[in-house]
Design an enzyme around this catalytic site. Structure first.
Site, PDB file in Angstrom:
ATOM      1  N   ARG A   1      -6.582 -20.767   6.887  1.00 47.34           N
ATOM      2  CA  ARG A   1      -6.962 -21.578   7.498  1.00 47.34           C
ATOM      3  C   ARG A   1      -7.668 -22.503   7.352  1.00 47.34           C
ATOM      4  NH1 ARG A   1      -3.002 -24.798   9.867  1.00 47.34           N
ATOM      5  NH2 ARG A   1      -0.783 -23.590  11.239  1.00 47.34           N
TER       6      ARG A   1
ATOM      7  N   LYS B   1      -8.130   0.654  -5.332  1.00 42.39           N
ATOM      8  CA  LYS B   1      -9.656   0.422  -4.248  1.00 42.39           C
ATOM      9  C   LYS B   1     -10.746   0.847  -4.544  1.00 42.39           C
ATOM     10  CE  LYS B   1      -6.803  -1.291   0.135  1.00 42.39           C
ATOM     11  NZ  LYS B   1      -6.917  -2.311  -0.515  1.00 42.39           N
TER      12      LYS B   1
ATOM     13  N   ASP C   1       1.110  -1.384  -0.258  1.00 39.35           N
ATOM     14  CA  ASP C   1      -0.209   0.237  -0.132  1.00 39.35           C
ATOM     15  C   ASP C   1       0.842   1.367   0.368  1.00 39.35           C
ATOM     16  OD1 ASP C   1      -2.254  -2.050  -0.114  1.00 39.35           O
ATOM     17  OD2 ASP C   1      -3.047  -1.034   2.060  1.00 39.35           O
TER      18      ASP C   1
ATOM     19  N   GLY D   1      -5.708  -2.914   8.507  1.00 40.94           N
ATOM     20  CA  GLY D   1      -5.246  -1.253   9.520  1.00 40.94           C
ATOM     21  C   GLY D   1      -5.047  -1.659  10.945  1.00 40.94           C
TER      22      GLY D   1
ATOM     23  N   GLY E   1      -3.091  -7.462   7.880  1.00 42.86           N
ATOM     24  CA  GLY E   1      -2.591  -7.550   9.154  1.00 42.86           C
ATOM     25  C   GLY E   1      -0.875  -8.018   9.111  1.00 42.86           C
TER      26      GLY E   1
ATOM     27  N   GLY F   1      -0.348  -4.173   3.920  1.00 41.26           N
ATOM     28  CA  GLY F   1      -0.911  -2.512   3.851  1.00 41.26           C
ATOM     29  C   GLY F   1      -0.387  -1.358   4.917  1.00 41.26           C
ATOM     30  N   SER F   2      -1.229  -1.642   6.307  1.00 39.53           N
ATOM     31  CA  SER F   2      -0.370  -0.347   7.000  1.00 39.53           C
ATOM     32  C   SER F   2       1.067  -0.669   7.502  1.00 39.53           C
ATOM     33  CB  SER F   2      -1.250   0.147   7.934  1.00 39.53           C
ATOM     34  OG  SER F   2      -2.562  -0.403   7.492  1.00 39.53           O
TER      35      SER F   2
END
Lengths: 186, 289
Positions: free
Chosen positions: B162, B78, B21, B150, B211, B232-233
């Site tokens: 999983r 996005k 990102d 995030g 995550g 991402g973050s």
């Protein structure tokens, strides 16, 4: 005969599946210690050349592999693999192995909307399937380099001594022509 | 059909890579230099979307164009779930991949975008096999776990990966006669179920997302079967983005080499702070089904 497949990023699995079909042994190169094994040919797959180039440097494999290519190790570079081998770019200053005297245009057909499928001639084989994904093409090939395919007036496959490159992805089709051509160099 | 297959093939080229990102051309260049295989252009990274609250929409096309000009790797962006007009706009600026994403506020609480109408490829999030196959049926040419964007918390991405793997294994072990019923349960065409049964995988590339904050997180997801990773973050919310980005790229390539992972995990500076699952008010993964 054993082929080493550069497996840092991209579509290396597809090349491996092709080698399995051709009943050729192979192993993956992911880090420097993998280079201790001996091999008879090298495949540089499609993917993102900047990502692969960065990893080749950071994992300290660039010089060793370059030396082997210069000492006539047969090598097949598809799409990003062609970019790794090119000596010159018409729209970029960075080079990677820079062992093949060709001038390449990166992302030459534009963005993903410019990706396409076609059929064309490769060396002596006519009408093979060709898949171009955000592909480069060669604007010029220099001394000793032979164009193997021309599509829409652009050079999309070439050979310089032990080095064979394609703009398109033979590993994504079921056609073995290009891999067979490469294996015949060994 | 030819276009769909080219779009699935672009995802194949991204395999073994990290998609990052970025919010500015400068960040995009840092990501490319670090070895990202693509960037996701957005105005605010998920952690900031979460902090700011309110409605979150497609980014300004001018901002996305700035990022397209800054790098040679593919650029993704996005759109809101179901917002096909935003998708038309991104197609018009020749984006390389559209993420129909739960990170933004959903525009339609029933229907996802009919992605088959578009020439540009789509990636969509999924929590389980049924969701993944429904998105593929709508025309998605790449899947990622939803995870929980995030948060810097990997637990949901692990849960989704999983779950998907478990369901694929179950499908593979079934008698052919049982596949019809499973197709009905998953609300997808029989052919997709049959594909998974025969090939033991999704018909498109499957990445991990939501995550991922450390090289170890990336290696964990790769060992669980992800074909690549979205971060991402985790990068630009950390102390040393360039270093962390490069470390995560290397971790994805050599995800089972613990010794190298140990080196990569050294001196990365501060990781993003993160929020635990039970502290979150808004579960983005619940958006879309």
């Amino acid at each position: 005969m054993t082929i080493a497949v550069l497996a840092l990023q991209g579509a290396f699995l597809e090349h491996e599946q092709m080698l399995e079909r051709l009943e050729v042994d192979y192993f993956e190169i992911r880090k420097k210690s993998d280079l201790k094994r001996s091999f008879d040919g090298l495949i540089l797959p499609g993917g993102e050349s900047t990502a692969m180039g960065k990893l080749l440097q950071e994992l300290k494999m660039m010089d060793d592999l370059k030396e082997q290519i210069e000492q006539d190790m047969p090598v097949l570079g598809t799409c990003a693999g062609m970019i790794l081998l090119a000596k010159e770019f018409s729209n970029d200053a960075n080079t990677y192995f820079a062992t093949m005297p060709i001038c390449v245009r990166r992302n030459a057909y534009g963005r993903q909307l410019g990706s396409f499928e076609t059929r064309g001639t490769f060396a002596d084989s006519t009408d093979i399937p060709m898949i171009f994904i955000r592909a480069p093409y060669m604007e010029a090939v220099y001394e000793g380099t032979r164009a193997l395919s021309v599509v829409n007036e652009k050079i999309v496959a070439a050979q310089y001594k032990n080095q064979v490159v394609t703009s398109f992805h033979p590993e994504l089709t079921g056609d073995i022509t290009v891999h067979q051509h490469f294996l015949n160099l060994i | 059909m030819e276009r769909y297959s080219l779009n699935k093939q672009l995802a194949q080229m991204l395999k073994g890579g990290v998609i990052m990102d970025v919010t500015t051309p400068e960040q995009a260049r840092i990501a490319e230099q670090a070895g990202a295989c693509a960037v996701m252009a957005l105005e605010r990274i998920p952690a900031d979307i979460r902090a700011a609250g309110g409605v979150s929409r497609m980014s300004d096309p001018k901002m996305i164009r700035g990022i397209q000009e800054a790098v040679t790797i593919p650029v993704m962006a996005k759109v809101r779930i179901g917002h096909f007009a935003e998708a038309q706009i991104l197609e018009a600026i020749e984006i390389d991949y559209i993420d129909e994403s739960e990170v933004l506020s959903p525009a339609d609480d029933v229907y996802h975008i009919n992605k088959r109408k578009f020439n540009v490829p789509f990636v969509c999030g999924a929590k389980d096999l049924g969701e993944a196959l429904r998105r593929i049926n709508e025309g998605a040419s790449m899947i990622r776990t939803k995870g929980e964007p995030g948060t810097g918390d990997i637990v949901q991405a692990v849960r989704h990966m999983r779950k998907m793997n478990g369901e694929i294994k179950r499908l593979v072990s079934m008698e052919e006669d049982e596949l019809y019923h499973t197709a009905k349960e998953l609300q997808v065409p029989y052919e997709l179920v049959q594909y998974v049964h025969e090939n033991e995988k999704l018909p498109v590339v499957n990445f991990a997302a939501g995550g991922v904050a450390t090289p170890a997180d990336a290696a964990l997801m790769m060992q669980l079967g992800a074909e690549g990773v979205f971060v991402g973050s985790g990068i630009f919310k950390s102390g040393d983005p360039a270093k962390r980005a490069a470390a995560i790229v290397k971790a994805v390539t050599n995800y089972s080499d613990a010794k190298l992972l140990a080196e990569l995990s050294e001196d990365l500076g501060e990781a993003m702070v993160g929020i635990n699952e039970n502290e979150i008010q808004l579960l983005m993964a619940e958006r879309g089904n």
